[in-house]
Design an enzyme around this catalytic site. Sequence first.
Site, short mmCIF file in Angstrom:
data_model
loop_
_atom_site.label_atom_id
_atom_site.label_comp_id
_atom_site.label_asym_id
_atom_site.label_seq_id
_atom_site.Cartn_x
_atom_site.Cartn_y
_atom_site.Cartn_z
N ASN A 663 -31.61 -39.72 -30.35
CA ASN A 663 -30.64 -38.89 -29.64
C ASN A 663 -29.68 -39.82 -28.90
O ASN A 663 -30.00 -40.32 -27.82
CB ASN A 663 -31.36 -37.95 -28.67
CG ASN A 663 -30.41 -36.95 -28.02
OD1 ASN A 663 -29.21 -37.19 -27.93
ND2 ASN A 663 -30.94 -35.83 -27.58
N LYS A 664 -28.50 -40.04 -29.49
CA LYS A 664 -27.57 -41.01 -28.92
C LYS A 664 -26.93 -40.54 -27.62
O LYS A 664 -26.43 -41.36 -26.85
CB LYS A 664 -26.48 -41.33 -29.95
CG LYS A 664 -27.03 -41.98 -31.22
CD LYS A 664 -25.95 -42.16 -32.26
CE LYS A 664 -26.53 -42.75 -33.56
NZ LYS A 664 -25.52 -42.85 -34.62
N CYS A 665 -26.91 -39.23 -27.38
CA CYS A 665 -26.33 -38.72 -26.14
C CYS A 665 -27.22 -39.03 -24.94
O CYS A 665 -26.74 -39.30 -23.85
CB CYS A 665 -26.09 -37.22 -26.24
SG CYS A 665 -24.85 -36.78 -27.48
N SER A 666 -28.53 -38.96 -25.15
CA SER A 666 -29.47 -39.24 -24.05
C SER A 666 -30.15 -40.60 -24.21
O SER A 666 -31.02 -40.96 -23.42
CB SER A 666 -30.54 -38.15 -23.98
OG SER A 666 -31.26 -38.08 -25.20
N ASN A 667 -29.76 -41.37 -25.26
CA ASN A 667 -30.36 -42.68 -25.53
C ASN A 667 -31.88 -42.60 -25.64
O ASN A 667 -32.61 -43.45 -25.14
CB ASN A 667 -29.98 -43.70 -24.44
CG ASN A 667 -28.50 -43.98 -24.40
OD1 ASN A 667 -27.82 -43.91 -25.42
ND2 ASN A 667 -27.97 -44.29 -23.23
#
Length: 705
Positions: A663-667
Site C-alpha cells: 500500500n504505497k499511500c500508507s507505506n
Amino acid sequence: MNENKPGDSQNLACVFCRKNDDCPNKYGEKKTNEKWNLTVHYYCLLMSSGIWQRGKEEEGVYGFLIEDIRKEVNRASKLKCCICKKNGASIGCVAPRCKRSYHFPCGLQRECIFQFTGNFASFCWNHRPVQITSNNYKESLPCTICLEFIQPIPSYNVLRSPCCKNAWFHRDCLQVQAINAGVFFFRCTICNNSDIFQKEMLRMGIHIPEKDASWELEENAYQELLQHHEHCDVRRCRCKEGRDYNAPDSKWEIKLCQCCGSSGTHLACSSLRSWEQNWECLECRGIIYNSGEFRKAKKHVLPNSNNVGITDCLLEESSPKLPRQSPGSQSKDLLRQGSKFRRNVSTLLIELGFQIKKKTKRLYINKANIWNSALDGFRNKNFNPLYAIEVAYVIENDNFGSEQPGSKQEFLSLLMQHLENSSLFEGSLSKNLSLNSQALKENLYYEAGKMVAISLVHGGPSPGFFSKTLFNCLVYGPENTQPILDDVSDFDVAQIIIRINTTTTVADLKSVVNECSNYLEFIGCLRLITTLSDKYMLVKDILVYHVIQRVQEPFESFKQGLKALGVLEKIQAYPEAFCSILCHKPDSLSAKILSDLFTVHTLPDVKALGFWNSYLQAVEDGKSTTTMEDILIFATGCSSIPPAGFKPTPSIECLHMDFPVGNKCSNCLAIPITNTYKEFQENMDFAIRNTLRLEKEKNSHYIGH
C-alpha cells in the site's frame, strides 16, 4: 473545538474516565466540544480500544468524529474496570486471551503500559513489556535528568537507556522531558542518540508528541542572538567618538571578524580601504596561521605606530589571503568554512517542512504523462507550495472520470526521474543545464527548479544528478566557479578543447586556433597566441562560455524556481550537507537498512517475521530475482529513502494470504503467513516482480495510445 475555560476546567468530567482532573502530563490535554457538550482527555481518547481517527485533524476532537466517540462511550459503558470496578472501561489489554479492561487513569495507577505509536496498544501489569539488563549494580546511580539517586533496577518507574548502559531515568522525568522536547529534540541525555532511544521509550510507554520543542515556541526566545556586535576591539582605536561609534559607508564603519563574528574593528583602525576587504581578529588569525594552511603575512608597521608588536600587526592589518585567491579556491574555502556548521540534511529539510500548512491541495496526475500533469497542477492558480499535497491518479481520455488515491512520494519520485532524463539537462551521470530555447520560452527551467524544491521539502527524493559545477554555481555564483572538461557534453566542443590542450608547440597551438577560428570568434574566445601557456587561458575561456555563459538565462530561471520554500537559501547556508544529496545518488540499500526501516505495527507472526528477515538477506546475497529497490518500490513507490524520510513510516503486517500486498499511500507492506520459507520466497518474488512489470507495461500502453 474550543478549549476549556480556566474557571470551568474542574467542573467538566472526561466522558471516558469520569475524572475532572486537568493534568496534561498524565492524561493529555483536556478538550471540550461546546456544541456537543463533550469533554475528553486526549490520552483517554487516543488509547480507547474501539475507536479510530476517521476525520481530519480539525474535525471532531483531534480528528475523532463525534459519532464515533459516542459509540465508543456506549461500548465502554458495558465494560467494568478491573481496577476500580466501575463501568466505562474503554481500554483493553492486547495480550492474547487477556480480558482485563480499565480506565486510562486506573491503568496508570496500576502501572499498565500504553504505547503511543502504531496501533496504540495497551498492556496490563501482567503482560507489559519489560527491560532486561545483564549488569548488576551494587550502588545507586543518579537519574540523568533530575540527578536524584535511584536503584538501577529496571521497573515500571525506573527506565534504562538502550544506548548508554549507565543512563537511568525516572519514568516521570522522561515523560516531562518528552512533552517539552517533542519528537525532534527528544534524545538520550548522554550520547544524544534519537532513533534507538525513541523506539525504546515508545515501547515502554513514553508519549513523544509530534511537535516542536516548547523552548522553540516561546516568543522572542532567541532574541539575544539577533543582537549585532558593534564595538571596535583593536588595541588602538583611532575613532574620537569612541569604540562603540559606527557610521555606515564611512571609514568609521565597524567590520566584524569574518571567522567568528564576535570581534570588530573600524575600517580606519585596521587600515582597511573598503568594507569588502577581509579581516580577522587576533584569536582567529592566530589559529589560521598556526594551522599551516596559509602562509604568514609580511608584517607592516602602521603609520604613527613605532612600538607596535607582532600581535598588533596581526590584529590590525587586513587579511592577505582571500583577495588573491582564484575563484575555484574561494569556493573551496567557503566549503571549508561551511564544515564548521555541518548539519544533517534530513534535519534541515524537516525544519523547512515546518512551514507546510495543514490545508491540502489535490493534484490530479496521469502516470503516463507525469511531466505535463505535474506542470498543470503546479501552474494552477490555486496551487501553493506551502499547502500539503494530495495525489490522485487519473487516466487520460477515461470517459468514466475514475481516479484512485496516489502516493505523494511515488509521484515525486517519478517526477525526479523524468526531470533527470529531460531535455532541460545535458550530460551522462553528472548533468548541467542545457540551452533549450523552447523551454526558455515556456519558462520550464523555473518550473524545474520549483519541482526540485517541492520534492525536497514535501518528502520526495532528491535529484542526485547535479554536476559539481552546477552545484557550485548555485552556491558560490557562476563568477566563482571553474568548469572542467567532463562538464562538456558536446562532442565537437570537447574535441576542440582536447586538441588545444594536447598541443606541444606554439606552431601547433596556432594551427589549431586557425582551424577553429570561426567557432572561437563566434563565442568571443579568439585571442592572440604568443606563448604555449596561452592555451590554458584559451581552454578556460571556452569552458566558461560553453558551460556557464551560454546557459546564463536558463540558470537564472532555474535558480529562481529553486528559491521556492527557502530551499536555495538553505543550500547556500549548508553546502556540504546538500552536496551529498544533489550531486550523489543514495547509497545502495541493504538487508539491515530495510529491516530497520520497516516497523511492525500489529502483533507479529514470529515465523513470518523470521521469513521476512531471511528473505531480505537472500535478496542482498543475490539469491532472489528481486532487488532491495524492487521491494521498496513495491511498498512505497520510491527506489530509495527520501532525504527527509518516509511519512508515514514504512510498516509491516503479517496476514493470512497467499501473496504480499503493498500500500504505497500508507507505506505498508502486508507479508503472507506461509508454512515454509521456500513458499514465502516464491510468493514474494512472484508478486513483486510481476506487479512492477505490469505497472511498466500499463504506463507504456497509455503512452502508445
